[in-house]
Design a protein around this motif. Sequence first.
Motif, PDB file in Angstrom:
ATOM      1  N   ILE A 443       0.936  -1.316  -0.081  1.00  0.00           N
ATOM      2  CA  ILE A 443      -0.069   0.061   0.051  1.00  0.00           C
ATOM      3  C   ILE A 443       0.958   1.235  -0.120  1.00  0.00           C
ATOM      4  CG2 ILE A 443      -1.471   1.399   1.532  1.00  0.00           C
ATOM      5  CD1 ILE A 443      -2.660  -1.317   2.322  1.00  0.00           C
ATOM      6  N   PHE A 444       2.014   1.229   0.621  1.00  0.00           N
ATOM      7  CA  PHE A 444       2.847   2.358   0.915  1.00  0.00           C
ATOM      8  C   PHE A 444       3.983   2.231  -0.394  1.00  0.00           C
ATOM      9  CE2 PHE A 444       0.939   2.570   4.837  1.00  0.00           C
ATOM     10  CZ  PHE A 444       0.958   3.731   5.423  1.00  0.00           C
ATOM     11  N   ASN A 445       4.012   1.457  -1.098  1.00  0.00           N
ATOM     12  CA  ASN A 445       4.815   1.092  -2.333  1.00  0.00           C
ATOM     13  C   ASN A 445       6.335   1.233  -1.722  1.00  0.00           C
ATOM     14  OD1 ASN A 445       5.877   0.953  -4.778  1.00  0.00           O
ATOM     15  ND2 ASN A 445       5.970   3.260  -5.272  1.00  0.00           N
ATOM     16  N   LEU A 446       6.360   0.290  -0.880  1.00  0.00           N
ATOM     17  CA  LEU A 446       7.915   0.016  -0.204  1.00  0.00           C
ATOM     18  C   LEU A 446       8.298  -1.296  -0.711  1.00  0.00           C
ATOM     19  CD1 LEU A 446       7.024   1.664   3.089  1.00  0.00           C
ATOM     20  CD2 LEU A 446       8.611   2.636   1.370  1.00  0.00           C
ATOM     21  N   PRO A 447       8.606  -1.685  -1.896  1.00  0.00           N
ATOM     22  CA  PRO A 447       9.224  -3.068  -2.287  1.00  0.00           C
ATOM     23  C   PRO A 447      10.260  -3.289  -1.527  1.00  0.00           C
ATOM     24  CG  PRO A 447       9.481  -1.466  -4.098  1.00  0.00           C
ATOM     25  CD  PRO A 447       8.545  -0.802  -3.017  1.00  0.00           C
ATOM     26  N   LYS A 452      13.523  -6.510   2.282  1.00  0.00           N
ATOM     27  CA  LYS A 452      14.123  -6.806   3.680  1.00  0.00           C
ATOM     28  C   LYS A 452      13.487  -7.914   4.627  1.00  0.00           C
ATOM     29  CE  LYS A 452      14.681  -3.805   7.734  1.00  0.00           C
ATOM     30  NZ  LYS A 452      14.548  -2.502   8.468  1.00  0.00           N
ATOM     31  N   TYR A 453      12.013  -7.927   4.661  1.00  0.00           N
ATOM     32  CA  TYR A 453      11.525  -8.875   5.505  1.00  0.00           C
ATOM     33  C   TYR A 453      11.452 -10.150   4.733  1.00  0.00           C
ATOM     34  CZ  TYR A 453       9.844  -5.576   9.199  1.00  0.00           C
ATOM     35  OH  TYR A 453      10.099  -4.775  10.177  1.00  0.00           O
ATOM     36  N   ARG A 456      14.716 -11.673   5.683  1.00  0.00           N
ATOM     37  CA  ARG A 456      14.917 -12.140   7.130  1.00  0.00           C
ATOM     38  C   ARG A 456      14.300 -13.308   7.295  1.00  0.00           C
ATOM     39  NH1 ARG A 456      12.857  -7.258  11.112  1.00  0.00           N
ATOM     40  NH2 ARG A 456      14.712  -6.305  10.198  1.00  0.00           N
ATOM     41  N   TYR A 457      12.982 -13.753   6.784  1.00  0.00           N
ATOM     42  CA  TYR A 457      12.239 -14.738   6.956  1.00  0.00           C
ATOM     43  C   TYR A 457      12.335 -15.770   5.611  1.00  0.00           C
ATOM     44  CZ  TYR A 457      10.824 -12.123  10.944  1.00  0.00           C
ATOM     45  OH  TYR A 457      10.628 -11.411  12.149  1.00  0.00           O
ATOM     46  N   ARG A 458      13.390 -15.453   4.993  1.00  0.00           N
ATOM     47  CA  ARG A 458      13.428 -16.447   3.655  1.00  0.00           C
ATOM     48  C   ARG A 458      13.376 -17.897   3.978  1.00  0.00           C
ATOM     49  NH1 ARG A 458      15.670 -15.109  -1.249  1.00  0.00           N
ATOM     50  NH2 ARG A 458      16.698 -13.435  -0.283  1.00  0.00           N
ATOM     51  N   GLU A 459      14.000 -18.701   4.743  1.00  0.00           N
ATOM     52  CA  GLU A 459      13.962 -19.915   5.011  1.00  0.00           C
ATOM     53  C   GLU A 459      12.572 -20.287   5.335  1.00  0.00           C
ATOM     54  OE1 GLU A 459      15.839 -23.237   8.101  1.00  0.00           O
ATOM     55  OE2 GLU A 459      16.788 -21.275   8.084  1.00  0.00           O
ATOM     56  N   LEU A 460      11.743 -19.714   6.215  1.00  0.00           N
ATOM     57  CA  LEU A 460      10.660 -20.061   6.597  1.00  0.00           C
ATOM     58  C   LEU A 460       9.646 -20.056   5.470  1.00  0.00           C
ATOM     59  CD1 LEU A 460       8.084 -20.640   8.523  1.00  0.00           C
ATOM     60  CD2 LEU A 460       8.187 -18.032   9.098  1.00  0.00           C
ATOM     61  N   GLU A 565       7.791   7.023   8.431  1.00  0.00           N
ATOM     62  CA  GLU A 565       7.975   6.370   9.671  1.00  0.00           C
ATOM     63  C   GLU A 565       7.845   4.671   9.477  1.00  0.00           C
ATOM     64  OE1 GLU A 565       6.426   6.965  14.202  1.00  0.00           O
ATOM     65  OE2 GLU A 565       5.547   8.050  12.421  1.00  0.00           O
ATOM     66  N   ILE A 566       6.942   4.434   8.499  1.00  0.00           N
ATOM     67  CA  ILE A 566       6.861   2.991   8.008  1.00  0.00           C
ATOM     68  C   ILE A 566       8.265   2.442   7.558  1.00  0.00           C
ATOM     69  CG2 ILE A 566       5.738   1.319   6.691  1.00  0.00           C
ATOM     70  CD1 ILE A 566       3.745   2.110   8.351  1.00  0.00           C
ATOM     71  N   LYS A 567       8.948   3.441   6.811  1.00  0.00           N
ATOM     72  CA  LYS A 567      10.230   2.700   6.335  1.00  0.00           C
ATOM     73  C   LYS A 567      11.278   2.464   7.424  1.00  0.00           C
ATOM     74  CE  LYS A 567      12.000   5.182   2.922  1.00  0.00           C
ATOM     75  NZ  LYS A 567      12.312   6.094   1.804  1.00  0.00           N
ATOM     76  N   ARG A 568      11.083   3.079   8.521  1.00  0.00           N
ATOM     77  CA  ARG A 568      11.999   3.044   9.649  1.00  0.00           C
ATOM     78  C   ARG A 568      11.877   1.565  10.465  1.00  0.00           C
ATOM     79  NH1 ARG A 568      10.061   8.295  11.509  1.00  0.00           N
ATOM     80  NH2 ARG A 568      11.414   9.679  10.669  1.00  0.00           N
ATOM     81  N   PHE A 569      10.837   0.688  10.176  1.00  0.00           N
ATOM     82  CA  PHE A 569      10.719  -0.698  10.764  1.00  0.00           C
ATOM     83  C   PHE A 569      11.634  -1.811   9.766  1.00  0.00           C
ATOM     84  CE2 PHE A 569       6.956   1.534  12.389  1.00  0.00           C
ATOM     85  CZ  PHE A 569       7.021   1.113  13.728  1.00  0.00           C
TER      86      PHE A 569
END
Length: 569
Positions: A443-447, A452-453, A456-460, A565-569
């Motif tokens: 929604i925030f157009n943040l590919p 990043k996430y 982080r959770y690629r294996e799962l 602010e969303i980008k900081r997570f």
Amino acid sequence: MGFWSSFFGHAAANAYRDIKKEERETQKWNDLFHEKLEWESEFNDYLKSVGVKDLYIADVEYVNNGNILPIKREIDNLRKKVDEYLSLGGDAIFVYELEKIDQYIEKVKYLKSIGRLDQQLHFRDDDKYSAQNKVKEEEKELQRQQDFLKKQQQEQHEKEVTQIIGTDINLLSGIDFEMVCQQLVENMGFETETTKASGDGGIDLIAYNHQPLLSGKYIIQCKRYSGSVGEPIIRDLYGVVMSERANKGILMTTGVFTKSAVAFAEGKPIELIDGNQFNILLKQYNLITDFEQGTEEMFDLENYLGYDFDKYSSLKREIEHDGGNIKCRCMLIEVLYEAIMRKLRSAQEISISDTYKAIDILYGYLQPFIDKDNSRNSNKKLKCIYYMSLLVDGELSVYKGDFVNAVKQYTRVLSLWNYIDDCDWFEEGKMEIIYTLFAIFRIFNLPEQIDKYYSRYRELIQRDIEVCKNCNNIYAQIYEDKYNAKEYVTFDLSDLDEEVSVLYDNLIDQFGNAHIPTYVINHIIDIDRRNDNLVLHSVNIHSKNEKDIVLIKGISKIIKEQREEIKRF
């Protein structure tokens, strides 16, 4: 020659006797050993039949000493103690060491005495004394939680009274009117307690005064009437005052009293407060400065909740009576949450402003669970409630456009995931949360946040995709299409049994493990760029209607304000 012959003959005889003696002793030893084995085998068969995993092996020294009767006595004694343990309600699978059977019996007696026999798994590694210490610590922690909730409940109560008191008092529900009456009486210096919705003997509030000359018990009834209150109601109140041996009975109403009601009350410990007097008292005790009629359109919660309103009202009364009642609070949260979900899932015309108001009410009950960080609490129920509160808070935040808080709560749950459970349980819930984040980032157009996430959770994620492919599950395609994630996780907290709470009762499995539920329902959230709206795609399973419900208008402005602010997570 005769001498030597007789000598060797005698020696041979002795040697022969020694051999025979050794054979007899060996035979006796063997007989005793086999008898010991039979006793052991019989006892171990018994242990296996009742579910005890430990084996009994007697010390062979008894055989060496030629007396195995102590073994028989020990087996008989152990069997009696195992029978006693089982008859008390002890679970055989928790008998790890037979030599500790006396400790197990004492522990089971203690757990039975405090009504926690069903929690033997929780105390499996404890003796009676360590179990007592653990229970004391858990009770202290639970009391701290209840005290915290009571304080939060009082603050919420005052806030709700402030919100409703400036509207047309005749539009208030009966419960809301009681809240106003309670706050008024407390402002007058009384201590109050509410009564339960049923079986209260005609009492709405009980007030206590500790001032000299005025000290005592006061019975209060609250009647939100637009008309007049008659003599029969005053007679009933008088009867309650007499039976309760109270100082006085007080009836507060938004209406007026009939002449016969006023005449009956004269000379009796009864005080009648009509609508005009009530309004004057509200001003006198700083609850309102200028009572305005109908200045704000009231939110009709009863109409919004429909058939759940009675249950909501009953639970609300319970919480007002006992602010630390965690189970009732959980059940009330579920009633509100499921009512909101039904509206959003119905694909029918709904008032989103009313839904926002319902969410605000839900927040009031949910917030204390969020404020009290129980992520590492030894009480697994409180831990589960904390995690589910974060997830529900995140979900409702999206509906109201607070995406920053939603991401904050979801990432917090993911970062503390290992504290949810004591074992590595099936992680479907974790996948749902990860892809909910992907839906928000889209929604925030943040590919870059999605990447990043995903990393982080690629294996799962990859493991779950393979599982879905092997099962021909459509989620394999959804999970692979990470940049177009639109599904947003919601939870099914409904329970057909009115006395059971999913949050309080059903988040601990049979092994005592704490976890969040995997029974989730996914909504589709998307942006209607043409009209600049955030929409929720709903499907009515009965009529098969599909509809995009507008959650937020002017979504581009919210995205612009919250994107950094969303980008900081």
